[in-house]
Write an enzyme that holds these catalytic residues in place. Structure first.
Site, PDB file in Angstrom:
ATOM      1  N   ASP A 131      -0.192   8.518   4.263  1.00 15.74           N
ATOM      2  CA  ASP A 131       0.151   7.501   3.647  1.00 15.74           C
ATOM      3  C   ASP A 131       0.770   9.271   2.377  1.00 15.74           C
ATOM      4  O   ASP A 131      -0.149   9.867   2.514  1.00 15.74           O
ATOM      5  CB  ASP A 131       0.034   6.797   3.081  1.00 15.74           C
ATOM      6  CG  ASP A 131       0.794   5.594   2.300  1.00 15.74           C
ATOM      7  OD1 ASP A 131       2.042   6.167   2.442  1.00 15.74           O
ATOM      8  OD2 ASP A 131       0.449   4.626   2.232  1.00 15.74           O
TER       9      ASP A 131
ATOM     10  N   ASP B 235       7.981  -0.760   4.649  1.00 17.53           N
ATOM     11  CA  ASP B 235       7.040  -1.667   4.054  1.00 17.53           C
ATOM     12  C   ASP B 235       7.860  -2.948   4.106  1.00 17.53           C
ATOM     13  O   ASP B 235       7.288  -4.183   4.403  1.00 17.53           O
ATOM     14  CB  ASP B 235       7.082  -1.574   2.636  1.00 17.53           C
ATOM     15  CG  ASP B 235       5.811  -0.377   2.401  1.00 17.53           C
ATOM     16  OD1 ASP B 235       4.992  -0.068   3.395  1.00 17.53           O
ATOM     17  OD2 ASP B 235       4.988   0.699   2.031  1.00 17.53           O
TER      18      ASP B 235
HETATM   19  C1  GLA Z   1       2.072   2.385   1.364  1.00 12.80           C
HETATM   20  C2  GLA Z   1       1.923   2.226   2.709  1.00 12.80           C
HETATM   21  C3  GLA Z   1       2.116   0.888   3.540  1.00 12.80           C
HETATM   22  C4  GLA Z   1       0.515   0.366   2.523  1.00 12.80           C
HETATM   23  C5  GLA Z   1       0.591   1.048   0.864  1.00 12.80           C
HETATM   24  C6  GLA Z   1      -0.533   0.956   0.254  1.00 12.80           C
HETATM   25  O1  GLA Z   1       3.699   1.169   0.618  1.00 12.80           O
HETATM   26  O2  GLA Z   1       3.596   2.342   3.132  1.00 12.80           O
HETATM   27  O3  GLA Z   1       1.891   0.014   3.897  1.00 12.80           O
HETATM   28  O4  GLA Z   1      -0.418   1.410   3.285  1.00 12.80           O
HETATM   29  O5  GLA Z   1       1.258   2.699   1.091  1.00 12.80           O
HETATM   30  O6  GLA Z   1      -0.996   1.476  -0.947  1.00 12.80           O
END
Ligand code: GLA
Length: 736
Positions: free
Chosen positions: A478, A548
């Site tokens: 990420d 997300d």
């Molecule tokens: C980002 C990712 C999510 C999750 C969060 C965790 O927003 O896109 O899927 O992993 O971080 O903090």
């Protein structure tokens, strides 16, 4: 071989199956001119298109009208500051403070195959799949050598371009702009097609008309970004999915970019694409070389859909390297939306047990397992397991999950550092920051200075040692904030302008190392959802988290924009719980499954808590995934109807390469009163084949129709009761 050179005319012709690209060298001064790019043509010498014999396009011997020439000539790689007032492809700052670059042809080389680009992702192909032209150009005053690379992927109708620049002078030179491509063409009535967005709303399709002057999209955020996308297409007026001329330009890079279309006084267009010149300044010492990332170019006379399928094929065949690229991915369940930071071993095991019963194949432990991270304010950089949550340690958890019968995957955010972390307390100078200024926080975190080798080594080791410690088969990498306060405590004054590109090179280097050490690892890239969904990252990971926003209806638009240029096999898509955590919408569980089926497929919910009637559907959805995934992953994609345009319904499909099978997904977003059924026209089928149509809901009867009937006369989709309803249409060709 798709590349020919006519020695007499000094013309290069690059041919793919359906397109030609012609470059010509001018007689007197060896300018490298662009003569043509478009549908296949037979003639080789079309240098008349460059108009070098027409006033005011003649480079005058007495130099009187030289500026008219330079300002109109279709230059293959235009230099800065010598008379071409359109956007240049290359600009410098030399020891004397001058910025001009004047390039002339010096030679070329043609060969089968393709070489890689050091440190960068790039398309690849062997001697039977592609051929490459290297054109050498030089600024003899500045002693700058430039190599223009053109690789022809004949079968997939793509030309890949990149550039290398070497300083032959004793004194250093600073590159202040290096575009990877520049293409000049006549401005027919094109529209500019781009993708824009924000967090949770990535890659929305936008069309705009092209006016005089410059219109561009770009990123100066250090990553390709949620906001704009390193892609632009020129779409002829009235073009549809199936007809019309479309040029696509796509940058294989994950950092700052500029994609710009400029219309000039003579109604010609210049399209440039490359690293954004803002905050870019690269020092080249004697004999050093700068490698610019690659742009892929495609042109289709058969509409937007043909461009889409070309890019899908290119990426599936010639960019993605993962051993998973042609394989079914394990159906995963991720605990992010299920628990956020509030989890421990017991909760994860309970999810794993229930998931196993439903046929799910992998548990992914998301953010919150390390340091003392119970919210997003701390611990990034401290990649040690929090044994208060993960009681008994990580190996114990992974062993238990494996014993239950699931694979195990884990989340990292390797590029970041929390101000509240041991790493920051020990190495405050490892964060990107400007001297004497407190850097700006975003999600309460800073970005690590990946231009610094010891930072890359440290973070790599931290990640790798976790992976070495137990049986981890998947990593979600990420990256949750964009770059600001561009300063590096490591780089010298004259190298500060290299930080953004060195950062991206650092990410690539770390992921390359990871894949070398763990070649079987399934890597999924992610950035606050889909802010680094780009073709650069696809070279490292076969899939990227798309957004997300897991709401099935918002996803229709996000996935339409993503699938415009990326194969479905790359789109991270999960079924989540309702009311949806981003928009609060409630949609049927079945619709959520159908929409996620267009991507990698998985779950992002607390399977121990969702309503029983939803949970009961999971085994059927799992079976649906196994039944259709190969088709979805490998088939040709067709966009039938767009909810983002019609605001009522969405329809897309995949057709097997041999046309024997197809799957179309229809989503009725909003129901309409007094409406019986809706006609849709399928695409991509073999007209002469008969297909058995099976509706993936109880309300349809199987029927058999010819491909031409289904495509030209269409099919009626029965009206469904309620909003957000969906249906799958599965077609199989039947023998006569
Ligand atoms: C980002 C990712 C999510 C999750 C969060 C965790 O927003 O896109 O899927 O992993 O971080 O903090």
């Amino acid at each position: 071989m798709g590349i020919h050179y006519d020695d007499g005319a000094r013309v290069f012709k690059l041919d793919t199956a359906h397109t030609s690209y012609v470059i010509a060298i001018t007689d007197e001064e060896n300018f490298i001119g662009h003569a043509y790019y478009g549908a296949s043509i037979r003639d080789m010498d079309v240098s008349y298109l460059m108009r070098t014999k027409e006033a005011p396009f003649v480079p005058s011997q007495n130099n009187r009208d030289r500026s008219s020439f330079l300002d109109t000539f279709p230059m293959e790689y235009p230099g800065n500051g010598v008379g071409d007032y359109r956007e240049s492809a290359i600009a410098i700052l030399d020891e004397n403070g001058n910025t001009a670059v004047d390039l002339h042809y010096t030679g070329h080389r043609i060969y089968d195959g393709k070489t890689g680009i050091p440190g960068l992702p790039a398309t690849f192909g062997d001697e039977t799949e592609c051929s490459t032209l290297e054109i050498y150009a030089s600024d003899s005053v500045r002693m700058l050598d430039v190599t223009l690379f053109y690789t022809v992927f004949e079968d997939v109708d793509v030309i890949a371009r990149s550039v290398q620049i070497t300083n032959r002078a004793k004194e250093p030179v600073y590159l202040t702009k290096v575009m990877s491509t520049s293409v000049d063409m006549d401005a027919e009535d094109y529209q500019m097609l781009t993708l824009h967005g924000s967090w949770a709303r990535e890659r929305q399709i936008e069309y705009r008309s092209i006016g005089y002057g410059k219109q561009s999209v770009g990123s100066t955020r250090g990553e390709s970004s949620h906001q704009e996308h390193p892609f632009v297409a020129l779409v002829s007026k009235g073009a549809t999915q199936e007809s019309g001329k479309v040029y696509g330009f796509h940058f294989v890079y994950s950092g700052n970019f500029l994609a710009q279309v400029e219309k000039n006084q003579f109604d010609s267009l210049r399209v440039v694409m490359g690293i954004h010149p803002q905050d870019f300044c690269w020092q080249l010492k004697e004999n050093e070389t700068f490698y610019a990332p690659e742009v892929v170019l495609t042109c289709s006379e058969n509409g937007i859909g043909a461009m889409t399928r070309t890019l899908h094929d290119l990426y599936r065949k010639h960019l993605i390297r993962s051993p998973y690229k042609n394989k079914k991915r394990p159906i995963l369940i991720n605990n992010w939306e299920a628990t956020y930071f509030d989890f421990d071993t017991e909760k994860l095991l309970a999810i794993a047990r229930e998931a196993k019963k439903c046929g799910i194949e992998m548990l992914v432990m998301d953010d919150g397992w390390f340091g003392y991270r119970n919210d997003d304010n701390t611990s990034l950089g401290d990649w040690q397991v929090n044994e208060e949550k993960i009681k008994g340690g990580l190996k114990n958890l992974v062993d238990e999950v494996n014993r239950i019968g699931l694979k195990f995957g884990i989340w990292f955010e390797p590029e970041m550092i929390s101000p509240d972390s041991n790493l920051y307390r020990n190495h405050p100078d490892w964060a990107i920051a400007l001297p004497e200024r407190t850097p700006c926080r975003s999600r309460n975190q800073y970005v690590l200075d990946l231009s610094r080798p010891e930072v890359r080594d440290y973070v790599y080791e931290a990640v790798a040692s976790i992976l070495r410690s137990t049986n981890i088969e998947y990593v979600k990498w990420d990256m949750n904030r964009q770059l600001t306060d561009l300063g590096s405590a490591y780089l010298n004054r004259e190298n500060q302008g290299e930080l953004l590109h060195r950062y991206v090179l650092g990410v690539y280097e770390m992921q390359e190392r990871l894949l070398k050490e763990f070649p079987k690892l399934l890597l999924e890239n992610c950035s606050g959802g889909g802010a680094r969904f780009d073709s650069g990252m696809l070279y490292y990971s076969p899939q990227i988290w798309c957004s997300d926003d897991t709401d099935a209806i918002e996803r229709l638009k996000i996935q339409e924009g993503t699938a415009l240029i990326y194969p479905l096999s790359t789109m991270g898509a999960h079924v989540s719980d309702c009311p949806n955590h981003t928009v609060g919408r409630v949609t049927p569980f079945a619709t959520r499954g159908h929409v996620a089926l267009a991507g990698t497929f998985g779950y992002e919910l607390d399977i121990t808590k969702i309503p029983a009637e939803d949970r009961e559907q999971i085994p059927q959805q799992v079976a649906m995934y196994h039944r259709y995934n190969e088709l979805v992953r490998e088939g040709d994609y067709y966009r039938i109807a767009s909810y983002s345009q019609n605001h009522e319904y969405d329809c897309y499909g995949v057709v097997a390469k041999n046309r024997m099978e197809a799957l179309f997904t229809f989503v009725q977003v909003l129901n309409r009163p007094n409406y019986h059924s809706r006609r849709i026209y399928l695409q991509g089928l073999a007209p002469e084949k008969k297909y058995r149509i099976e509706l993936g809901r109880e309300n349809g009867e199987a029927s058999i129709l010819y491909g031409d009937t289904l495509m030209h006369a269409g099919i009626q989709i029965p009206n469904m009761w309620g909003d957000f309803q969906s249906v799958l249409l599965h077609l199989t060709a039947v023998e006569e």
